[in-house]
Design an enzyme around this catalytic site. Structure first.
Site, PDB file in Angstrom:
ATOM      1  N   THR A 101       4.486  64.897  39.786  1.00 41.02           N
ATOM      2  CA  THR A 101       4.534  65.601  41.067  1.00 41.02           C
ATOM      3  C   THR A 101       3.292  66.469  41.173  1.00 41.02           C
ATOM      4  O   THR A 101       3.303  67.660  40.856  1.00 41.02           O
ATOM      5  CB  THR A 101       5.816  66.443  41.208  1.00 41.02           C
ATOM      6  OG1 THR A 101       6.947  65.587  40.993  1.00 41.02           O
ATOM      7  CG2 THR A 101       5.935  67.041  42.593  1.00 41.02           C
ATOM      8  N   ASP A 138       6.633  62.857  48.178  1.00 38.63           N
ATOM      9  CA  ASP A 138       7.046  61.830  49.147  1.00 38.63           C
ATOM     10  C   ASP A 138       5.994  61.647  50.249  1.00 38.63           C
ATOM     11  O   ASP A 138       5.809  60.549  50.764  1.00 38.63           O
ATOM     12  CB  ASP A 138       8.385  62.217  49.791  1.00 38.63           C
ATOM     13  CG  ASP A 138       9.387  62.768  48.790  1.00 38.63           C
ATOM     14  OD1 ASP A 138       9.029  62.909  47.599  1.00 38.63           O
ATOM     15  OD2 ASP A 138      10.512  63.062  49.197  1.00 38.63           O
ATOM     16  N   GLU A 139       5.318  62.766  50.598  1.00 36.88           N
ATOM     17  CA  GLU A 139       4.323  62.711  51.681  1.00 36.88           C
ATOM     18  C   GLU A 139       3.031  62.029  51.237  1.00 36.88           C
ATOM     19  O   GLU A 139       2.125  61.819  52.037  1.00 36.88           O
ATOM     20  CB  GLU A 139       4.045  64.114  52.243  1.00 36.88           C
ATOM     21  CG  GLU A 139       3.681  65.201  51.241  1.00 36.88           C
ATOM     22  CD  GLU A 139       4.890  65.846  50.575  1.00 36.88           C
ATOM     23  OE1 GLU A 139       5.766  65.113  50.088  1.00 36.88           O
ATOM     24  OE2 GLU A 139       4.938  67.094  50.501  1.00 36.88           O
ATOM     25  N   TYR A 171       8.631  65.292  33.009  1.00 39.44           N
ATOM     26  CA  TYR A 171       8.627  65.767  34.399  1.00 39.44           C
ATOM     27  C   TYR A 171       7.511  66.798  34.531  1.00 39.44           C
ATOM     28  O   TYR A 171       7.635  67.922  34.059  1.00 39.44           O
ATOM     29  CB  TYR A 171       9.995  66.362  34.737  1.00 39.44           C
ATOM     30  CG  TYR A 171      10.142  66.893  36.150  1.00 39.44           C
ATOM     31  CD1 TYR A 171       9.203  66.635  37.148  1.00 39.44           C
ATOM     32  CD2 TYR A 171      11.262  67.639  36.499  1.00 39.44           C
ATOM     33  CE1 TYR A 171       9.357  67.115  38.432  1.00 39.44           C
ATOM     34  CE2 TYR A 171      11.433  68.127  37.787  1.00 39.44           C
ATOM     35  CZ  TYR A 171      10.479  67.865  38.749  1.00 39.44           C
ATOM     36  OH  TYR A 171      10.641  68.344  40.025  1.00 39.44           O
ATOM     37  N   LYS A 229       7.181  61.575  35.496  1.00 38.76           N
ATOM     38  CA  LYS A 229       7.393  61.822  36.934  1.00 38.76           C
ATOM     39  C   LYS A 229       6.284  62.780  37.307  1.00 38.76           C
ATOM     40  O   LYS A 229       6.253  63.937  36.857  1.00 38.76           O
ATOM     41  CB  LYS A 229       8.769  62.439  37.164  1.00 38.76           C
ATOM     42  CG  LYS A 229       8.959  63.051  38.540  1.00 38.76           C
ATOM     43  CD  LYS A 229      10.441  63.239  38.780  1.00 38.76           C
ATOM     44  CE  LYS A 229      10.819  64.389  39.694  1.00 38.76           C
ATOM     45  NZ  LYS A 229      10.155  64.478  40.963  1.00 38.76           N
TER      46      LYS A 229
END
Ligand code: SI3
Length: 294
Positions: free
Chosen positions: A166, A190-191, A136, A164
């Site tokens: 981000t 998500d954006e 992560y 993951k």
């Protein structure tokens, strides 16, 4: 490894006013994700679950409830990472016994760990927990920025199956995808789903999918079928929603919307020191709900 691909909600956790886990509310959120968002899986114990504000027993309680409610209906990934490596290993074993499909571990944070220390952290977890592990990486919150060489070394550890990711660094994402075809890459913002899927990520994990899962699936599928126009239209609308949520307070607003969606008469509190939703925020959250979700 292939089985883990898909769209995951980063599970939000409702708390009671005294800070304890609202089990009934949590079960409802899980059902909402399965029955109405048609999500492929849940990422349990992530940032959205306010995990880093919780004690070990509370984390276990949440892992147990999620498995008990979801059973084998969807995939479950448990975020067990902690700067306390002994806790991470204990939680990893715990969720593996519960038959979670994979574990995930945030990079160790707070102290400025060097690349060797980060590597040894993952080595030790993977040597002690018999489950696939997804790194992560969330530099924005941890301050741990990894480059392609760091990932290359980590991906050689036998039980590491992906990341993951981000981060808004799309150059690094492109390099990772090109270089590590066998590793799973999950998009974290998500954006930014359109550019992530265009870079051939294997899935996405995010907070807003708890309430905006259907549109997010449409974005994913539209990019995959080369309908960029349609994907962008839905991303534009989605980002109007996400901007409004971010402006009003991410977790407070998402929890308000979830409380409305699952028709709970008990408020979904956040865990202190996270602030509770104010009356003004509630009004704005209601506007956002009416405009984008209902
Ligand atoms: O639970 C989790 O670990 C996450 O939800 C991480 C995820 O990448 C989220 N990141 C943060 C910093 O909250 C995103 O889903 C994020 O909330 C969303 O893209 C809005 O910015």
């Amino acid at each position: 490894r292939e089985d883990l691909k898909g769209l995951y909600s980063a599970l939000l956790v409702p708390f009671n006013e005294d800070g304890s886990v609202n089990e009934e509310g949590l079960r409802k959120i899980i059902r909402h994700n399965i029955d109405r968002m048609n999500i492929d899986g849940l990422y349990v114990g992530g940032s959205s679950g306010e995990n880093f504000l919780l004690g070990k027993e509370e984390k276990k309680q949440i892992f147990e409830i999620a498995k008990d409610e979801a059973k084998d209906q969807i995939k479950l990934i448990a975020q067990i990472g902690s700067s306390n490596i002994y806790e991470a290993i204990e939680l990893g074993k715990f969720v593996t016994d519960l038959a979670y499909d994979a574990i995930s571990a945030v990079t160790p944070f707070y102290y400025r760990f060097n690349a060797d220390e980060v590597y040894n952290y993952y080595k030790e977890i993977t040597e002690n927990v018999e489950n696939d592990l997804i790194i992560y990486s969330i530099p924005l919150l941890t301050g741990v920025d990894m480059g392609i060489k760091d990932f290359e070394r980590l991906f050689k550890l036998p039980r590491i199956v992906g990341v993951k990711y981000t981060s808004a660094d799309f150059y690094l994402l492109e390099r990772l995808r090109k270089t590590f075809k066998q590793q799973l890459i999950f998009s974290g913002f998500d954006e930014m789903l359109v550019p992530a899927v265009a870079n051939n990520v294997d899935g996405a994990i995010g907070s807003t999918y708890n309430v905006n899962g259907i549109r997010s699936r449409q974005i994913f599928d539209a990019v995959k079928s080369n309908d960029l126009q349609k994907a962008l239209e839905i991303q534009n609308l989605t980002n109007d929603f996400i901007s409004a949520v971010l402006n009003n307070g991410l977790y407070q607003t998402l929890k308000y919307i979830l409380q409305r969606e699952v028709k709970s008469d008990k408020q979904f509190y956040s865990r202190k020191p996270m602030a509770q939703i104010t009356e003004e925020q509630k009004q704005e959250a209601e506007n956002i709900y009416q405009k984008f979700i209902k």
